[in-house]
Write a protein that holds these residues in place. Structure first.
Motif, PDB file in Angstrom:
ATOM      1  N   GLU A  57       0.847  -1.198   0.000  1.00 41.10           N
ATOM      2  CA  GLU A  57       0.000   0.000   0.000  1.00 41.10           C
ATOM      3  C   GLU A  57       0.880   1.244   0.000  1.00 41.10           C
ATOM      4  N   GLY A  58       0.562   2.179  -0.881  1.00 41.66           N
ATOM      5  CA  GLY A  58       1.300   3.444  -0.908  1.00 41.66           C
ATOM      6  C   GLY A  58       2.709   3.303  -1.432  1.00 41.66           C
ATOM      7  N   ARG A  59       2.835   2.670  -2.596  1.00 41.88           N
ATOM      8  CA  ARG A  59       4.163   2.524  -3.190  1.00 41.88           C
ATOM      9  C   ARG A  59       4.674   3.868  -3.699  1.00 41.88           C
ATOM     10  N   ARG A  60       6.000   3.907  -3.920  1.00 46.56           N
ATOM     11  CA  ARG A  60       6.701   5.112  -4.394  1.00 46.56           C
ATOM     12  C   ARG A  60       6.607   6.265  -3.385  1.00 46.56           C
ATOM     13  N   ARG A  61       6.480   5.913  -2.131  1.00 45.34           N
ATOM     14  CA  ARG A  61       6.495   6.927  -1.079  1.00 45.34           C
ATOM     15  C   ARG A  61       7.676   6.745  -0.127  1.00 45.34           C
ATOM     16  N   GLY A  62       8.628   5.959  -0.545  1.00 42.02           N
ATOM     17  CA  GLY A  62       9.827   5.752   0.265  1.00 42.02           C
ATOM     18  C   GLY A  62       9.678   4.734   1.369  1.00 42.02           C
ATOM     19  N   ARG A  63       8.559   4.002   1.383  1.00 44.23           N
ATOM     20  CA  ARG A  63       8.336   3.068   2.480  1.00 44.23           C
ATOM     21  C   ARG A  63       9.260   1.852   2.395  1.00 44.23           C
ATOM     22  N   ALA A  64       9.541   1.389   1.191  1.00 38.14           N
ATOM     23  CA  ALA A  64      10.478   0.278   1.037  1.00 38.14           C
ATOM     24  C   ALA A  64      11.877   0.687   1.484  1.00 38.14           C
ATOM     25  N   THR A  65      12.256   1.921   1.167  1.00 37.26           N
ATOM     26  CA  THR A  65      13.574   2.419   1.583  1.00 37.26           C
ATOM     27  C   THR A  65      13.688   2.458   3.091  1.00 37.26           C
ATOM     28  N   VAL A  66      12.685   3.024   3.749  1.00 38.75           N
ATOM     29  CA  VAL A  66      12.713   3.113   5.210  1.00 38.75           C
ATOM     30  C   VAL A  66      12.688   1.720   5.823  1.00 38.75           C
ATOM     31  N   GLY A  67      11.875   0.829   5.249  1.00 40.82           N
ATOM     32  CA  GLY A  67      11.823  -0.531   5.754  1.00 40.82           C
ATOM     33  C   GLY A  67      13.161  -1.232   5.646  1.00 40.82           C
ATOM     34  N   ALA A  68      13.840  -1.073   4.509  1.00 40.39           N
ATOM     35  CA  ALA A  68      15.142  -1.703   4.313  1.00 40.39           C
ATOM     36  C   ALA A  68      16.179  -1.141   5.281  1.00 40.39           C
ATOM     37  N   LEU A  69      16.172   0.166   5.481  1.00 44.39           N
ATOM     38  CA  LEU A  69      17.113   0.783   6.429  1.00 44.39           C
ATOM     39  C   LEU A  69      16.849   0.303   7.853  1.00 44.39           C
ATOM     40  N   ALA A  70      15.575   0.167   8.212  1.00 43.18           N
ATOM     41  CA  ALA A  70      15.244  -0.347   9.544  1.00 43.18           C
ATOM     42  C   ALA A  70      15.691  -1.800   9.685  1.00 43.18           C
ATOM     43  N   ALA A  71      15.559  -2.570   8.606  1.00 47.72           N
ATOM     44  CA  ALA A  71      16.009  -3.962   8.635  1.00 47.72           C
ATOM     45  C   ALA A  71      17.525  -4.043   8.824  1.00 47.72           C
TER      46      ALA A  71
END
Length: 280
Positions: A57-71
């Protein structure tokens, strides 16, 4: 909005002695995706992996980037010194994200669908690696694997531990390990040109097809550049077809451009890319 990770399931212990956990990517507490972190020991070093990353949900909003950095922070807390990510070869979005976060490509998975066995040059002879040759072959195979691992960024002690563990696991009964083909290639005078290690049924694919795997192809240094690497790969294909396996895969380090070009010329296609970086 605040993007965080929240545990989705209990932590799992891996057979290798490592650990793994599935996480939810949340925005203001609401799940919008997920990922998995894993840590595997290689000697005194832990190697991390981020997998199953998806934003629903809500792609292209930087959520994958933040998730990867948190991981990555999770893996640092688990004392991992490096991290890998892998994704299908055509996933340009995943590759772009990894490059943005500083990952560099280190390995490719390649696969070929087999049809008819190719003829080997008549002047070449194939012989099995039996008990009298197994010890010296194993020593050379371990040395080559160690070089590849350290060149890809793994520390020497950790690489040595992985070399020993992998060979003990995959060659439990030495030269007589079931489902394994160990072969040497010689010329008409019996001079050793190279060797092949092939696992004939690495796994069964989702479509029910067995997948064989090239574990090692090595040409003797003084005989390189004469097409014997190609001959060994054709031998691998012949061994697969003789065993009733019609799909053959391999790993190749991205920096080995000579090998990558050889496999591409033989019809192998890249199916997955593995990228990594240091967490130090």
């Amino acid at each position: 909005m605040t993007t965080t990770l929240r545990p989705e399931s209990p932590e799992e212990l891996l057979p290798s002695g490592g650990r793994s956990r599935r996480w939810l990517i949340c925005v203001n507490g609401r799940p919008v995706g997920g990922l998995r972190t894993s840590a595997r020991p290689y000697g005194d070093q832990l190697w991390g992996e981020i997998s199953q990353l998806e934003v629903t949900e809500g792609r292209r909003r930087g959520r994958a980037t933040v998730g990867a950095l948190a991981a990555e922070e999770v893996l640092r807390a688990w004392d991992c010194r490096r991290v890998d990510v892998s994704f299908s070869a055509g996933n340009d979005a995943a590759r772009g994200l990894a490059e943005t976060l500083g990952y560099t490509e280190r390995m490719l998975n390649m696969v070929k669908e087999l049809s008819q066995p190719a003829d080997l040059p008549t002047e070449l002879t194939v012989r099995p690696i039996g008990p009298e040759r197994y010890g010296s072959w194993l020593e050379q195979a371990k040395a080559g694997y160690l070089h590849d691992l350290t060149s890809s960024g793994l520390g020497e002690q950790a690489a040595r531990a992985k070399v020993e563990n992998d060979h003990q696991r995959l060659l439990r009964e030495g030269h007589a390990t079931p489902g394994t083909a160990l072969r040497e290639l010689t010329d008409a005078q019996g001079v050793l040109l190279g060797s092949l290690w092939l696992t004939l049924r690495q796994e069964v694919q989702p479509d029910g097809e067995a997948l064989a795997w090239v574990m090692s192809v090595a040409v003797e240094p003084e005989h390189r550049g004469h097409g014997y690497g190609r001959a060994l790969m054709l031998l691998a294909e012949r061994e697969c077809l003789a065993a009733g396996v019609r799909r053959l895969g391999l790993n190749v380090f991205s920096g080995n451009t000579v090998a990558v070009r050889l496999y591409e010329s033989l019809g192998y296609r890249t199916t997955r890319r593995i990228m990594g970086k240091s967490l130090a």
